[in-house]
Design a protein around this motif. Sequence first.
Motif, PDB file in Angstrom:
ATOM      1  N   TRP A 174       0.848  -1.193   0.000  1.00  0.00           N
ATOM      2  CA  TRP A 174       0.000   0.000   0.000  1.00  0.00           C
ATOM      3  C   TRP A 174       0.888   1.249   0.000  1.00  0.00           C
ATOM      4  O   TRP A 174       2.045   1.201   0.410  1.00  0.00           O
ATOM      5  N   LEU A 175       0.313   2.351  -0.445  1.00  0.00           N
ATOM      6  CA  LEU A 175       1.000   3.635  -0.444  1.00  0.00           C
ATOM      7  C   LEU A 175       0.537   4.429   0.777  1.00  0.00           C
ATOM      8  O   LEU A 175      -0.662   4.675   0.952  1.00  0.00           O
ATOM      9  N   TYR A 176       1.499   4.831   1.611  1.00  0.00           N
ATOM     10  CA  TYR A 176       1.198   5.498   2.882  1.00  0.00           C
ATOM     11  C   TYR A 176       1.476   6.994   2.808  1.00  0.00           C
ATOM     12  O   TYR A 176       2.326   7.456   2.033  1.00  0.00           O
ATOM     13  N   GLY A 177       0.781   7.753   3.648  1.00  0.00           N
ATOM     14  CA  GLY A 177       1.013   9.179   3.762  1.00  0.00           C
ATOM     15  C   GLY A 177       0.619   9.675   5.141  1.00  0.00           C
ATOM     16  O   GLY A 177       0.054   8.930   5.956  1.00  0.00           O
ATOM     17  N   GLY A 236     -17.033   3.954  -0.726  1.00  0.00           N
ATOM     18  CA  GLY A 236     -18.115   4.779  -0.208  1.00  0.00           C
ATOM     19  C   GLY A 236     -17.936   5.256   1.213  1.00  0.00           C
ATOM     20  O   GLY A 236     -18.700   6.109   1.685  1.00  0.00           O
ATOM     21  N   LYS A 237     -16.941   4.756   1.924  1.00  0.00           N
ATOM     22  CA  LYS A 237     -16.742   5.153   3.309  1.00  0.00           C
ATOM     23  C   LYS A 237     -16.067   6.520   3.379  1.00  0.00           C
ATOM     24  O   LYS A 237     -15.111   6.793   2.652  1.00  0.00           O
ATOM     25  N   GLU A 238     -16.565   7.369   4.274  1.00  0.00           N
ATOM     26  CA  GLU A 238     -16.045   8.730   4.420  1.00  0.00           C
ATOM     27  C   GLU A 238     -15.148   8.817   5.644  1.00  0.00           C
ATOM     28  O   GLU A 238     -15.456   8.272   6.702  1.00  0.00           O
ATOM     29  N   TYR A 239     -14.021   9.499   5.490  1.00  0.00           N
ATOM     30  CA  TYR A 239     -13.061   9.667   6.579  1.00  0.00           C
ATOM     31  C   TYR A 239     -12.846  11.157   6.825  1.00  0.00           C
ATOM     32  O   TYR A 239     -12.342  11.873   5.955  1.00  0.00           O
ATOM     33  N   LYS A 240     -13.241  11.622   8.023  1.00  0.00           N
ATOM     34  CA  LYS A 240     -12.950  12.986   8.436  1.00  0.00           C
ATOM     35  C   LYS A 240     -11.837  12.919   9.471  1.00  0.00           C
ATOM     36  O   LYS A 240     -11.981  12.243  10.494  1.00  0.00           O
ATOM     37  N   LEU A 250      -1.935   8.832  10.122  1.00  0.00           N
ATOM     38  CA  LEU A 250      -1.207   8.014   9.146  1.00  0.00           C
ATOM     39  C   LEU A 250      -2.271   7.283   8.339  1.00  0.00           C
ATOM     40  O   LEU A 250      -3.133   6.612   8.899  1.00  0.00           O
ATOM     41  N   TRP A 251      -2.238   7.435   7.023  1.00  0.00           N
ATOM     42  CA  TRP A 251      -3.249   6.836   6.162  1.00  0.00           C
ATOM     43  C   TRP A 251      -2.584   6.033   5.046  1.00  0.00           C
ATOM     44  O   TRP A 251      -1.373   6.116   4.838  1.00  0.00           O
ATOM     45  N   ARG A 252      -3.387   5.251   4.324  1.00  0.00           N
ATOM     46  CA  ARG A 252      -2.846   4.483   3.216  1.00  0.00           C
ATOM     47  C   ARG A 252      -3.893   4.335   2.113  1.00  0.00           C
ATOM     48  O   ARG A 252      -5.099   4.436   2.363  1.00  0.00           O
ATOM     49  N   VAL A 253      -3.424   4.099   0.882  1.00  0.00           N
ATOM     50  CA  VAL A 253      -4.291   3.888  -0.265  1.00  0.00           C
ATOM     51  C   VAL A 253      -3.751   2.697  -1.055  1.00  0.00           C
ATOM     52  O   VAL A 253      -2.538   2.538  -1.211  1.00  0.00           O
ATOM     53  N   HIS A 254      -4.656   1.850  -1.535  1.00  0.00           N
ATOM     54  CA  HIS A 254      -4.228   0.697  -2.324  1.00  0.00           C
ATOM     55  C   HIS A 254      -3.970   1.144  -3.762  1.00  0.00           C
ATOM     56  O   HIS A 254      -4.811   1.828  -4.368  1.00  0.00           O
ATOM     57  N   HIS A 286      -7.553   1.623  -5.203  1.00  0.00           N
ATOM     58  CA  HIS A 286      -7.696   2.993  -4.705  1.00  0.00           C
ATOM     59  C   HIS A 286      -8.516   3.059  -3.419  1.00  0.00           C
ATOM     60  O   HIS A 286      -9.041   4.118  -3.051  1.00  0.00           O
ATOM     61  N   GLU A 287      -8.629   1.926  -2.725  1.00  0.00           N
ATOM     62  CA  GLU A 287      -9.280   1.927  -1.421  1.00  0.00           C
ATOM     63  C   GLU A 287      -8.444   2.737  -0.437  1.00  0.00           C
ATOM     64  O   GLU A 287      -7.216   2.639  -0.418  1.00  0.00           O
ATOM     65  N   PHE A 288      -9.105   3.543   0.394  1.00  0.00           N
ATOM     66  CA  PHE A 288      -8.439   4.446   1.340  1.00  0.00           C
ATOM     67  C   PHE A 288      -8.762   4.021   2.762  1.00  0.00           C
ATOM     68  O   PHE A 288      -9.891   3.623   3.068  1.00  0.00           O
ATOM     69  N   GLU A 289      -7.769   4.111   3.653  1.00  0.00           N
ATOM     70  CA  GLU A 289      -7.958   3.755   5.047  1.00  0.00           C
ATOM     71  C   GLU A 289      -7.143   4.672   5.952  1.00  0.00           C
ATOM     72  O   GLU A 289      -6.065   5.141   5.570  1.00  0.00           O
TER      73      GLU A 289
END
Length: 244
Positions: free
Chosen positions: A184-187, A202-206, A211-215, A219-222
């Motif tokens: 995964w790509l982290y930021g 569809g999940k929203e992150y406020k 520390l986050w990541r994207v596939h 393009h899934e974000f977590e």
Amino acid sequence: MHPVRMTWCNVCLALSLATGVFGAESEEVTPWRQDQPPNQPYSPQEALSRMVVPEGFKVELVASEPDIVNPIAMSFDDRGRIWITESIEYPRKPAGVGRDRVKILEDTDGDGRADKVTVFAEGLNIPTGVAVGYGGVWVLNSPDLLFLHEKEGKETSREVVLTGFGRTDTHELPNSLTWGPDGWLYGLNGVFNQSDVRSNNGKEYKFNCALWRVHPRTHEFEIVCEGTSKPYGIAWDTEGSAIG
């Protein structure tokens, strides 16, 4: 390790520290909370001569002005090239097209100096992260995470992978794009920079400080974790733990 790669690794610090400034001397101004004006900018070589490093370490100049200006982020590709982001727009808060760029630095003769500098992408606005992979270049250009398709060192197209990163504090923009051991790509994101990102599921992150990541394929974000204040920079140890 290849000797040229060793040279690049030993000197990458010089990208941000050993840059010269050209032009007329400016009027002396005492910065806030300081008791005297700063010294005039050092030339790249003079800056190198004043650096103190631990025994066994050596600092060499890779690139300096006018070839690079205000570098913020950098990444190496599998050819040993350095991809850097430059920002003239900082600390501009409004989003939109800007004058900032991504450049490619190449050492074509193996002497440890960047002798070929290419502008890869333009029209950016405080790009604070860059990573290479999957046939292109990933660039954090808040409010967006962009994917710039690349062929032979040229940008061929551009897409928005994610959007919603904040610009409420341009000191704490999303930053430090780094590939993780899980693929995964982290930021990172700072505490005063409010973001609202919607994943492709569809999940929203406020969030702010996180520390986050994207596939890279889905393009899934977590959000991986939250906390600290103004995180900048990610490294991984041999056990797969993130160090920031």
